[in-house]
Write a protein that holds these residues in place. Structure first.
Motif, PDB file in Angstrom:
ATOM      1  N   SER A 318       0.838  -1.203   0.000  1.00  0.00           N
ATOM      2  CA  SER A 318       0.000   0.000   0.000  1.00  0.00           C
ATOM      3  C   SER A 318       0.872   1.251   0.000  1.00  0.00           C
ATOM      4  O   SER A 318       0.591   2.216  -0.727  1.00  0.00           O
ATOM      5  N   ARG A 321       2.607   1.527  -3.581  1.00  0.00           N
ATOM      6  CA  ARG A 321       1.756   2.071  -4.649  1.00  0.00           C
ATOM      7  C   ARG A 321       1.395   3.531  -4.392  1.00  0.00           C
ATOM      8  O   ARG A 321       1.277   4.326  -5.325  1.00  0.00           O
ATOM      9  N   ARG A 322       1.233   3.894  -3.141  1.00  0.00           N
ATOM     10  CA  ARG A 322       0.926   5.296  -2.827  1.00  0.00           C
ATOM     11  C   ARG A 322       2.105   6.191  -3.204  1.00  0.00           C
ATOM     12  O   ARG A 322       1.908   7.299  -3.737  1.00  0.00           O
ATOM     13  N   GLU A 326       2.095   9.213  -6.098  1.00  0.00           N
ATOM     14  CA  GLU A 326       2.547  10.585  -5.858  1.00  0.00           C
ATOM     15  C   GLU A 326       3.622  10.973  -6.865  1.00  0.00           C
ATOM     16  O   GLU A 326       3.617  12.095  -7.404  1.00  0.00           O
ATOM     17  N   PHE A 349       4.518  12.348   0.775  1.00  0.00           N
ATOM     18  CA  PHE A 349       4.610  10.915   1.051  1.00  0.00           C
ATOM     19  C   PHE A 349       6.033  10.406   0.806  1.00  0.00           C
ATOM     20  O   PHE A 349       6.510   9.522   1.540  1.00  0.00           O
ATOM     21  N   ALA A 413       2.601   6.561   6.491  1.00  0.00           N
ATOM     22  CA  ALA A 413       1.419   7.404   6.689  1.00  0.00           C
ATOM     23  C   ALA A 413       1.370   8.018   8.077  1.00  0.00           C
ATOM     24  O   ALA A 413       0.691   9.036   8.271  1.00  0.00           O
TER      25      ALA A 413
END
Length: 496
Positions: A318, A321-322, A326, A349, A413
């Motif tokens: 996760s 891919r985030r 970005e 990020f 995160a």
């Protein structure tokens, strides 16, 4: 007469044994109120048991979990796993200073460097002369030089390490990232890259030799008598020399050859860190000493941060891919072929991934002991003057009170979702990775962030990464810096 001589020898031996016995008892009593492994109270053998195999950094976590935030790990050693106390001890006006432990990192027994200078005032004076070089003041070509080496890394990967669904071409990330950071620091430090990325090999065996010396260097830090012998200069004839062809001697020769060009009738004036050292007022031996620190003081730590962040991202899809989402959105307006540092700083990020990678595996996990000339209270315990107080980097950086119940997990995160007060606390503790806000703050911090941001952006823009051996991704040992072996990565090109 013979009888008298024999009796004198026996009395002398007994006296010596009695002296060492009393000495041990006295040392044990000083810190007897601080819990820790039994053997550690009597001898440094407990420390050496874990220093020699390179596992001390993880053993200290076990010690802090079992005995508390302050634990005894040697006759005159305690380790602190409390983030707030470490921040206080390392702060500028704390009353704590470096211990002689740092002297073991000095290659030249006659010349200190910014890492080995124990006198706080002289250390700050030397730092002041080095700051302009590390801050790139007057060196407007530094980012361009970094970009050139990042481009060479991409060329190397495209040329030799692109895997396909049917063919795996493993890339040894442990080595390749060292090649990158060495080429960057030689480019910005001396005006010309060493050429590791072009050759894709350890020319002259310098990197291998330096790695092989990490263990004995680390061990000597805990052997005061050996350390004093080395400092005395007795062994200087047997130490590496600039005239050697390979290894540390070859490295010293490389440094000397660069420095020689800046002195004498035919001296040249470069536009690099070395010239800034020369112009700062440092003596020539000091310039040579600091050039050596520049070459290896930060390259190992930055390469560790790069490869471990790539590894951690490969374990959290996760986050992976985030990050790519970005990057894909940012590349539309990013400078090409390499993103600008100012742009990287605006990618939240990506910056969170950098922080999280270094939090979960600090690039340097040496004990970094400090001591006070007066008695102190640490974690509610009385610590006598002269006691060595080290830190447990992994304990501090995985503190659940600071980073939450999932502090053991790679979760970037957390840096974006924390409340303002929580974030401030997290940033304060994370800052210890570079000793931010202390009298010993890492001089190469700015350059390290430039490298980390640019490299991670450009690599995850172009490629996907996975570990070749998912069950055993790599071997590691830590002697202050981490050495990775067999860190083989499969790299595939991303679909457009």
């Amino acid at each position: 007469m013979v009888l008298l001589s024999s009796t004198a020898l026996w009395l002398g031996a007994l006296g010596l044994i009695f002296y060492f016995f009393v000495k041990r008892i006295t040392e044990w009593q000083r810190l007897r109120h601080i819990p820790g492994p039994f053997l550690a109270g009597w001898t440094d053998i407990w420390l050496l048991r874990h220093v020699i195999p390179g596992t001390l950094c993880t053993k200290l976590v076990d010690v802090c979990n079992e005995y508390g935030r302050l634990a005894r790990i040697g006759p005159n050693w305690v380790v602190c796993g409390d983030a707030v106390e470490v921040q206080r001890i390392w702060s500028i006006r704390s009353g704590f200073s470096r211990t002689p432990w740092y002297k073991a990192t000095r290659l030249d027994p006659e010349e200190d460097n910014v890492l080995t200078e124990l006198d706080t005032k002289r250390h700050h004076q030397r730092r002041a002369k080095l700051v302009p070089a590390y801050a790139a003041k007057g060196l407007d070509n530094q980012e361009r030089l970094v970009d050139e080496q990042v481009s060479k890394l991409i060329d190397l990967i495209d040329r030799k390490y692109i895997s396909s669904p049917t063919t795996v071409k493993p890339c040894d990330m442990g080595r390749v990232m060292q090649y990158l950071t060495q080429d960057i620091i030689t480019a910005v430090g001396f005006g010309k890259p060493a050429g590791y990325l072009d050759a894709d090999e350890d020319m002259l065996g310098i990197l291998e030799t330096c790695e092989s010396l990490l263990a004995p260097g680390h061990i000597i830090m805990f052997l005061p008598l050996v350390r004093r012998i080395l400092e005395s200069g007795i062994l200087k004839p047997f130490l590496p020399k600039p005239t050697d062809d390979r290894g540390i001697g070859g490295l010293l020769g490389l440094i000397k050859s660069h420095v020689d060009t800046r002195y004498g009738d035919s001296k040249v004036h470069g536009k690099d860190m070395l010239q800034s050292f020369v112009d700062s007022g440092l003596t020539r031996p000091q310039v040579e000493a600091e050039s050596l620190v520049t070459l290896f003081g930060g390259t190992d730590s930055t390469s560790t941060a790069l490869r471990m962040t790539i590894f951690f991202l490969s374990t959290n899809m996760s986050a992976y891919r985030r990050l790519q989402a970005e990057i894909d959105a940012a590349v539309v307006s990013a400078s090409r072929p390499i993103i600008a540092d100012e742009h990287v700083k605006r990618l939240p990020f990506l910056q969170a991934c950098i922080r999280e990678g270094m939090r979960l595996w600090p690039p340097s996990m040496a004990l970094l002991p400090k001591m006070s000339e007066i008695d102190q209270i640490v974690c509610g315990q009385a610590v006598p003057a002269g006691t060595y107080i080290g830190w447990s980097g992994l304990t501090v950086m995985k503190d659940k009170e600071t980073f939450g119940d999932n502090a053991d997990i790679f979760e970037p995160a957390r840096w974006l979702e924390a409340e303002p007060e929580e974030l401030k606390k997290m940033e304060g503790v994370y800052g210890l990775v570079f000793a931010t806000g202390t009298g010993w703050e890492c001089l190469g911090k700015k350059l390290a962030y430039v490298e980390l941001g640019k490299v991670l952006f450009e690599l995850f823009l172009r490629y996907d990464f996975s570990m070749v051996n998912a069950m055993h991704p790599f071997d590691w040992i830590n002697h202050g810096f981490t050495i990775h072996r067999g860190m083989h990565v499969s790299i595939t090109k991303r679909e457009s």
